[in-house]
Design a protein around this motif. Sequence first.
Motif, mmCIF file in Angstrom:
data_model
loop_
_atom_site.group_PDB
_atom_site.id
_atom_site.type_symbol
_atom_site.label_atom_id
_atom_site.label_comp_id
_atom_site.label_asym_id
_atom_site.label_seq_id
_atom_site.Cartn_x
_atom_site.Cartn_y
_atom_site.Cartn_z
ATOM 1 N N VAL A 45 0.850 -1.200 0.000
ATOM 2 C CA VAL A 45 0.000 0.000 0.000
ATOM 3 C C VAL A 45 0.884 1.247 0.000
ATOM 4 O O VAL A 45 0.643 2.184 -0.769
ATOM 5 C CB VAL A 45 -0.990 -0.021 1.186
ATOM 6 N N TYR A 46 1.921 1.257 0.826
ATOM 7 C CA TYR A 46 2.876 2.371 0.781
ATOM 8 C C TYR A 46 3.448 2.499 -0.631
ATOM 9 O O TYR A 46 3.586 3.593 -1.165
ATOM 10 C CB TYR A 46 4.023 2.161 1.771
ATOM 11 N N TRP A 47 3.818 1.378 -1.234
ATOM 12 C CA TRP A 47 4.395 1.348 -2.578
ATOM 13 C C TRP A 47 3.432 1.969 -3.580
ATOM 14 O O TRP A 47 3.817 2.797 -4.398
ATOM 15 C CB TRP A 47 4.712 -0.107 -2.941
ATOM 16 N N ARG A 48 2.186 1.571 -3.519
ATOM 17 C CA ARG A 48 1.184 2.052 -4.481
ATOM 18 C C ARG A 48 1.012 3.558 -4.412
ATOM 19 O O ARG A 48 0.826 4.243 -5.407
ATOM 20 C CB ARG A 48 -0.145 1.337 -4.231
ATOM 21 N N PHE A 49 1.094 4.120 -3.201
ATOM 22 C CA PHE A 49 0.918 5.551 -3.027
ATOM 23 C C PHE A 49 2.244 6.310 -3.062
ATOM 24 O O PHE A 49 2.269 7.508 -2.845
ATOM 25 C CB PHE A 49 0.191 5.832 -1.705
ATOM 26 N N ASP A 50 3.324 5.584 -3.329
ATOM 27 C CA ASP A 50 4.659 6.181 -3.371
ATOM 28 C C ASP A 50 4.937 6.943 -2.079
ATOM 29 O O ASP A 50 5.502 8.026 -2.085
ATOM 30 C CB ASP A 50 4.795 7.093 -4.592
ATOM 31 N N ALA A 51 4.493 6.360 -0.971
ATOM 32 C CA ALA A 51 4.668 6.960 0.352
ATOM 33 C C ALA A 51 5.946 6.414 0.977
ATOM 34 O O ALA A 51 6.215 5.219 0.905
ATOM 35 C CB ALA A 51 3.473 6.635 1.239
ATOM 36 N N ASP A 52 6.707 7.285 1.581
ATOM 37 C CA ASP A 52 7.941 6.885 2.248
ATOM 38 C C ASP A 52 7.691 6.815 3.750
ATOM 39 O O ASP A 52 7.668 7.846 4.416
ATOM 40 C CB ASP A 52 9.066 7.889 1.975
ATOM 41 N N PRO A 53 7.497 5.609 4.268
ATOM 42 C CA PRO A 53 7.297 5.517 5.715
ATOM 43 C C PRO A 53 8.585 5.853 6.458
ATOM 44 O O PRO A 53 9.684 5.743 5.912
ATOM 45 C CB PRO A 53 6.902 4.057 5.937
ATOM 46 N N ASP A 54 8.431 6.268 7.687
ATOM 47 C CA ASP A 54 9.552 6.579 8.561
ATOM 48 C C ASP A 54 10.485 5.371 8.660
ATOM 49 O O ASP A 54 10.041 4.234 8.566
ATOM 50 C CB ASP A 54 8.988 6.946 9.943
ATOM 51 N N VAL A 55 11.755 5.599 8.872
ATOM 52 C CA VAL A 55 12.755 4.528 8.968
ATOM 53 C C VAL A 55 12.392 3.544 10.086
ATOM 54 O O VAL A 55 12.531 2.333 9.926
ATOM 55 C CB VAL A 55 14.169 5.120 9.180
ATOM 56 N N LEU A 56 11.918 4.055 11.220
ATOM 57 C CA LEU A 56 11.554 3.166 12.322
ATOM 58 C C LEU A 56 10.345 2.312 11.973
ATOM 59 O O LEU A 56 10.258 1.151 12.382
ATOM 60 C CB LEU A 56 11.296 3.975 13.605
ATOM 61 N N VAL A 57 9.429 2.865 11.191
ATOM 62 C CA VAL A 57 8.266 2.092 10.743
ATOM 63 C C VAL A 57 8.731 1.005 9.780
ATOM 64 O O VAL A 57 8.310 -0.147 9.876
ATOM 65 C CB VAL A 57 7.211 3.012 10.091
ATOM 66 N N LEU A 58 9.614 1.365 8.866
ATOM 67 C CA LEU A 58 10.174 0.363 7.945
ATOM 68 C C LEU A 58 10.866 -0.744 8.716
ATOM 69 O O LEU A 58 10.719 -1.924 8.386
ATOM 70 C CB LEU A 58 11.163 1.009 6.975
ATOM 71 N N ASP A 59 11.611 -0.366 9.740
ATOM 72 C CA ASP A 59 12.296 -1.353 10.563
ATOM 73 C C ASP A 59 11.289 -2.296 11.213
ATOM 74 O O ASP A 59 11.488 -3.511 11.233
ATOM 75 C CB ASP A 59 13.150 -0.654 11.621
ATOM 76 N N GLU A 60 10.205 -1.751 11.714
ATOM 77 C CA GLU A 60 9.169 -2.566 12.350
ATOM 78 C C GLU A 60 8.508 -3.506 11.342
ATOM 79 O O GLU A 60 8.242 -4.666 11.634
ATOM 80 C CB GLU A 60 8.114 -1.663 13.000
ATOM 81 N N LEU A 61 8.259 -3.010 10.141
ATOM 82 C CA LEU A 61 7.589 -3.826 9.126
ATOM 83 C C LEU A 61 8.513 -4.887 8.537
ATOM 84 O O LEU A 61 8.050 -5.940 8.114
ATOM 85 C CB LEU A 61 7.028 -2.942 8.010
ATOM 86 N N CYS A 62 9.797 -4.604 8.501
ATOM 87 C CA CYS A 62 10.738 -5.536 7.870
ATOM 88 C C CYS A 62 11.481 -6.414 8.863
ATOM 89 O O CYS A 62 12.225 -7.303 8.468
ATOM 90 C CB CYS A 62 11.750 -4.756 7.027
#
Length: 168
Positions: free
Chosen positions: A142-159
Motif C-alpha cells: 500500500v505504501y508502494w502504491r501511493f509512493d509513500a515513504d514511511p519513517d525509517v523506524l516504521v520500515l524497521d518494524e515492518l521488515c
Amino acid sequence: MYEVLVYVYEHFWGGKTSPDREQLGRRLHRAGFERGEIQQALHWLDGLDSAAQGIRLAPAEGEATAESVSIPPTWAASPLSRRVYSAHELEHLGAEGIACIHFLENAGALAPALREVVIDRALAAPESPLALDDLKIIIMMVYWRFDADPDVLVLDELCDDASRRIAH
C-alpha cells in the motif's frame, strides 16, 4: 503470492514506475515465478489499484502545491473517530494484525484512508487469519502504491524478523 509482491516491491518502488500488467507478468515469469502465483498477485495488484482510486495523500509539510493538495473525501475520518472492525474483519486480520494496524495509526504512519486500503487488500488475501508477516507485506505494498515513504523506524518494524532477534 507474497513472494511475487515482495519482488514487485523491491524492483519497482513506487507504483508509477512499474510496467503494465502484461509486461510485469512476463518479467515475473522470467524471474522464475509460477503462472498461478503471478496471476494471483496481478489480480491482487489490480484490486489495489481499484481500492486506491480517488485517494491522494496530503503532501508532507512544506510540499504543498496547487497540483498536490488533496481535498479530503466526505467520508474522511475525524481525528477523534475510532475504527470499529466487523466480525469478519476481526477474524480475517486476527489480533496481531489489528494490533499492527492500530500501532501504525497511533504512530502517525498510517492515515485513515491508507488503513482502509490495507484492510480491503488484507481481506482480499485468501488466508484467514492472515499471518502478521503477510499483513506487513500488504502494508508495504500500500505504501508502494501511493509512493509513500514511511519513517525509517516504521520500515524497521515492518521488515524486522522477530524470530531472529537475540535477547540481551
